[in-house]
Design a protein around this motif. Structure first.
Motif, PDB file in Angstrom:
ATOM      1  N   VAL A 140       0.815  -1.208   0.000  1.00  0.00           N
ATOM      2  CA  VAL A 140       0.000   0.000   0.000  1.00  0.00           C
ATOM      3  C   VAL A 140       0.852   1.263   0.000  1.00  0.00           C
ATOM      4  CG1 VAL A 140      -1.647   1.352   1.352  1.00  0.00           C
ATOM      5  CG2 VAL A 140      -1.989  -1.116   1.059  1.00  0.00           C
ATOM      6  N   LEU A 141       1.772   1.350   0.929  1.00  0.00           N
ATOM      7  CA  LEU A 141       2.488   2.606   1.139  1.00  0.00           C
ATOM      8  C   LEU A 141       3.634   2.821   0.158  1.00  0.00           C
ATOM      9  CD1 LEU A 141       2.587   2.571   5.053  1.00  0.00           C
ATOM     10  CD2 LEU A 141       0.879   3.598   3.529  1.00  0.00           C
ATOM     11  N   GLU A 142       4.136   1.752  -0.453  1.00  0.00           N
ATOM     12  CA  GLU A 142       5.238   1.889  -1.404  1.00  0.00           C
ATOM     13  C   GLU A 142       4.831   1.541  -2.829  1.00  0.00           C
ATOM     14  OE1 GLU A 142       8.740  -0.190  -0.121  1.00  0.00           O
ATOM     15  OE2 GLU A 142       8.437   0.359   1.989  1.00  0.00           O
ATOM     16  N   ASP A 143       4.156   0.401  -3.002  1.00  0.00           N
ATOM     17  CA  ASP A 143       3.868  -0.062  -4.359  1.00  0.00           C
ATOM     18  C   ASP A 143       2.781   0.755  -5.041  1.00  0.00           C
ATOM     19  OD1 ASP A 143       5.793  -1.957  -4.012  1.00  0.00           O
ATOM     20  OD2 ASP A 143       4.410  -3.609  -3.602  1.00  0.00           O
ATOM     21  N   CYS A 144       1.773   1.228  -4.296  1.00  0.00           N
ATOM     22  CA  CYS A 144       0.732   2.063  -4.913  1.00  0.00           C
ATOM     23  C   CYS A 144       1.320   3.340  -5.514  1.00  0.00           C
ATOM     24  CB  CYS A 144      -0.363   2.402  -3.904  1.00  0.00           C
ATOM     25  SG  CYS A 144      -1.544   1.076  -3.632  1.00  0.00           S
ATOM     26  N   LEU A 147       3.355   2.405  -8.594  1.00  0.00           N
ATOM     27  CA  LEU A 147       2.512   2.088  -9.746  1.00  0.00           C
ATOM     28  C   LEU A 147       2.012   3.372 -10.403  1.00  0.00           C
ATOM     29  CD1 LEU A 147       1.047  -0.037 -11.469  1.00  0.00           C
ATOM     30  CD2 LEU A 147      -0.827   0.014  -9.802  1.00  0.00           C
ATOM     31  N   PHE A 148       1.611   4.343  -9.609  1.00  0.00           N
ATOM     32  CA  PHE A 148       1.183   5.631 -10.157  1.00  0.00           C
ATOM     33  C   PHE A 148       2.303   6.284 -10.951  1.00  0.00           C
ATOM     34  CE2 PHE A 148       1.576  10.231  -8.996  1.00  0.00           C
ATOM     35  CZ  PHE A 148       0.764  10.724 -10.010  1.00  0.00           C
ATOM     36  N   MET A 149       3.501   6.327 -10.407  1.00  0.00           N
ATOM     37  CA  MET A 149       4.609   6.975 -11.106  1.00  0.00           C
ATOM     38  C   MET A 149       4.995   6.206 -12.366  1.00  0.00           C
ATOM     39  SD  MET A 149       5.203   9.767  -9.544  1.00  0.00           S
ATOM     40  CE  MET A 149       6.758  10.223 -10.335  1.00  0.00           C
ATOM     41  N   ALA A 150       4.936   4.876 -12.327  1.00  0.00           N
ATOM     42  CA  ALA A 150       5.259   4.080 -13.511  1.00  0.00           C
ATOM     43  C   ALA A 150       4.225   4.303 -14.612  1.00  0.00           C
ATOM     44  CB  ALA A 150       5.341   2.602 -13.150  1.00  0.00           C
ATOM     45  N   MET A 151       2.970   4.502 -14.235  1.00  0.00           N
ATOM     46  CA  MET A 151       1.934   4.780 -15.229  1.00  0.00           C
ATOM     47  C   MET A 151       2.030   6.214 -15.754  1.00  0.00           C
ATOM     48  SD  MET A 151      -0.201   2.268 -15.967  1.00  0.00           S
ATOM     49  CE  MET A 151      -1.790   3.017 -16.344  1.00  0.00           C
ATOM     50  N   ARG A 152       2.606   7.104 -14.959  1.00  0.00           N
ATOM     51  CA  ARG A 152       2.657   8.510 -15.360  1.00  0.00           C
ATOM     52  C   ARG A 152       3.771   8.798 -16.357  1.00  0.00           C
ATOM     53  NH1 ARG A 152       3.893  13.943 -14.148  1.00  0.00           N
ATOM     54  NH2 ARG A 152       1.993  15.207 -13.889  1.00  0.00           N
ATOM     55  N   THR A 153       4.777   7.931 -16.436  1.00  0.00           N
ATOM     56  CA  THR A 153       5.876   8.155 -17.365  1.00  0.00           C
ATOM     57  C   THR A 153       5.353   8.173 -18.801  1.00  0.00           C
ATOM     58  OG1 THR A 153       6.329   5.785 -17.457  1.00  0.00           O
ATOM     59  CG2 THR A 153       7.575   7.089 -15.852  1.00  0.00           C
ATOM     60  N   ALA A 162       7.021  -5.241 -14.187  1.00  0.00           N
ATOM     61  CA  ALA A 162       7.435  -5.958 -12.986  1.00  0.00           C
ATOM     62  C   ALA A 162       6.473  -5.711 -11.829  1.00  0.00           C
ATOM     63  CB  ALA A 162       8.853  -5.535 -12.605  1.00  0.00           C
ATOM     64  N   LEU A 163       6.009  -4.467 -11.688  1.00  0.00           N
ATOM     65  CA  LEU A 163       5.057  -4.140 -10.624  1.00  0.00           C
ATOM     66  C   LEU A 163       3.743  -4.889 -10.806  1.00  0.00           C
ATOM     67  CD1 LEU A 163       5.339  -0.295  -9.929  1.00  0.00           C
ATOM     68  CD2 LEU A 163       5.325  -2.118  -8.217  1.00  0.00           C
ATOM     69  N   LEU A 164       3.242  -4.913 -12.033  1.00  0.00           N
ATOM     70  CA  LEU A 164       1.974  -5.601 -12.284  1.00  0.00           C
ATOM     71  C   LEU A 164       2.107  -7.099 -12.031  1.00  0.00           C
ATOM     72  CD1 LEU A 164       0.791  -3.715 -15.494  1.00  0.00           C
ATOM     73  CD2 LEU A 164      -0.207  -3.563 -13.206  1.00  0.00           C
ATOM     74  N   ASP A 165       3.235  -7.670 -12.418  1.00  0.00           N
ATOM     75  CA  ASP A 165       3.450  -9.097 -12.152  1.00  0.00           C
ATOM     76  C   ASP A 165       3.429  -9.376 -10.652  1.00  0.00           C
ATOM     77  OD1 ASP A 165       3.613  -9.706 -14.811  1.00  0.00           O
ATOM     78  OD2 ASP A 165       5.801  -9.681 -14.902  1.00  0.00           O
ATOM     79  N   MET A 166       4.093  -8.510  -9.889  1.00  0.00           N
ATOM     80  CA  MET A 166       4.151  -8.698  -8.443  1.00  0.00           C
ATOM     81  C   MET A 166       2.764  -8.501  -7.810  1.00  0.00           C
ATOM     82  SD  MET A 166       6.618  -6.774  -5.698  1.00  0.00           S
ATOM     83  CE  MET A 166       6.038  -5.156  -6.206  1.00  0.00           C
ATOM     84  N   LEU A 167       2.041  -7.480  -8.257  1.00  0.00           N
ATOM     85  CA  LEU A 167       0.738  -7.191  -7.671  1.00  0.00           C
ATOM     86  C   LEU A 167      -0.313  -8.235  -8.066  1.00  0.00           C
ATOM     87  CD1 LEU A 167       0.640  -3.320  -8.120  1.00  0.00           C
ATOM     88  CD2 LEU A 167       0.945  -4.596  -5.990  1.00  0.00           C
TER      89      LEU A 167
END
Length: 434
Positions: A140-144, A147-153, A162-167
């Motif tokens: 919650v406190l780190e991955d959320c 994920l927002f920053m990775a989508m914003r690029t 990698a984030l989506l695979d982990m989540l």
């Protein structure tokens, strides 16, 4: 960081109670972006900056990443001092003359630039773990926020994949959290749980874009679609098309390389993400008429992921009928099994499930289904007769050999929607069972 165990003023206590009420107001339905942002603002006012950052990230993710949204994100980040975000250099260019023109142009770009996986659709059951993941705070406190920053690029990165695979394991691998079970936990913990449920709902709602049959590139691309076109995450598709047949037409218009027959099934299932139930029902009919089971499987899995959040019974009936009509009994059985699980007190649905199991030769399971139905409807002679016939080996009299979807039944539904229902009665074998 201050905690709620500190001595609070009356104003702080009232604000905390209001925040808890917002989080627990409607625990069944997915929270909207506005609701997430309101809770984030309240959490920030109470000094819970990490939780506020996660909740704002989820609100941003839901709203998408069109230029206007990027500007709003930058302005809010400056006000909250939670991020250092750059504003887009310019706003979106003027839209074409119509939403349809914009939608066709956006879909042309998607088909031309996003390569969809060619692997078969995963048909395995969704194995969900009850409880909470051990790494809940990190998720919650780190991955959320990550994920927002990775989508914003501007371009999709390896980090997004990698984030989506982990989540997929850390969030989607767990049953949807029921906040009513945690009403007594301290507010900082409730904030984390509320955000975790929001992350689960976001990933489930966009599963077809981020996982199967989509990809991180597809999720990244559709998050940037214009509000005057297909809309972020394809939310405007329902405003562009009139029925399921229009989905095929839209794809053909957008297919610059004339590969519509090859790309249509997969893209039809993807566009279904943005349709309301009536339009999705029409798309099921359209794909069944074309003999395309793959998009039907994709839509079935999408329905399965949202059960408990919205009522999908009619959609399950229609998918069941289409599967039986196409002789894809795995599809039909899965849909009917989900119907029976949702209608656990309906003897009728369990009898249908038993009939379908007899059809595929699963006689032991069929006997269990009939016995369960007989327990629900005591002294029902029709159910008892089925049990007797099954035990006597007379399965030909109860196998579901037809009477489900059929093209003629679908044609009549189209005519009925157009107000041109024919006057001749529909034969029993063409009637919809559900």
């Amino acid at each position: 960081m201050r905690t709620f165990d500190d001595e609070d003023t009356g104003t702080d206590r009232a604000a905390e109670l209001l925040l808890r009420r917002m989080m627990l107001a409607d625990t069944r339905h997915a929270a909207t972006a506005d609701e997430m942002a309101e809770c984030a603002t309240a959490a920030l006012a109470l000094g819970q900056r990490d939780a506020a950052r996660a909740l704002f990230a989820l609100a941003f993710l839901q709203r998408g990443f069109a230029p206007a949204q990027l500007r709003q994100q930058a302005e809010l980040a400056q006000w909250t001092a939670l991020w250092d975000l750059r504003r887009p250099e310019r706003m979106q260019d003027a839209a074409p003359a119509s939403m349809l023109d914009q939608a066709i142009g956006e879909l042309t770009g998607l088909i031309g630039t996003v390569t969809l996986p060619t692997d078969p659709v995963a048909r395995a059951d969704l194995a969900l773990t009850e409880g909470l993941p051990a790494a809940l705070d990190r998720i919650v406190l780190e991955d959320c926020p990550r994920l927002f920053m990775a989508m914003r690029t501007p371009q999709p990165s390896g980090e997004l994949g990698a984030l989506l695979d982990m989540l997929a394991t850390d969030a989607l691998g767990f049953a949807r959290i029921d906040l009513t079970q945690y009403v007594d936990v301290p507010t900082p913990r409730l904030l984390v749980l509320y955000a975790f449920r929001g992350l689960q709902d976001f990933l489930r709602a966009h599963h077809e874009l981020a996982f199967v049959p989509g990809s991180p590139d597809l999720l990244h691309a559709v998050a940037r679609l214009s509000p005057t076109g297909l809309g972020a995450y394809l939310r405007n598709v329902r405003h562009v098309v009139r029925d399921g047949a229009d989905i095929s037409g839209l794809i053909r218009l957008a297919d610059a390389e004339s590969r519509a027959d090859a790309v249509l099934p997969r893209w039809a299932a993807i566009l279904a993400v943005g349709l309301d139930q009536d339009l999705r029902l029409g798309l099921v009919d359209e794909m069944a008429d074309r003999g395309e089971p793959e998009p039907l499987w994709i839509m079935l899995k999408a329905v399965e992921r949202t059960l408990g959040v919205r009522d999908e019974m009619v959609m399950l009936w229609r998918l069941r009928d289409a599967g039986a009509d196409l002789f894809d009994m795995d599809l039909a059985l899965r849909a009917q099994w989900l119907v029976a699980r949702q209608r656990v007190h309906s003897a009728y649905e369990w009898v249908i499930l038993g009939d379908m199991r007899v059809t595929v030769g699963d006689l032991r399971a069929a006997e269990n289904d009939y016995a369960y139905a007989a327990g629900l409807s005591v002294n029902d002679n029709a159910i008892l007769a089925r049990l007797d016939a099954l035990r006597a080996g007379e399965i030909a009299t109860i196998a579901a050999v037809g009477g489900f979807g059929t093209q003629r039944g679908r044609q009549r539904r189209r005519l009925a929607r157009a107000g041109m229902l024919p006057t001749d009665p529909l034969p029993l074998a063409d009637m919809h069972v559900g």
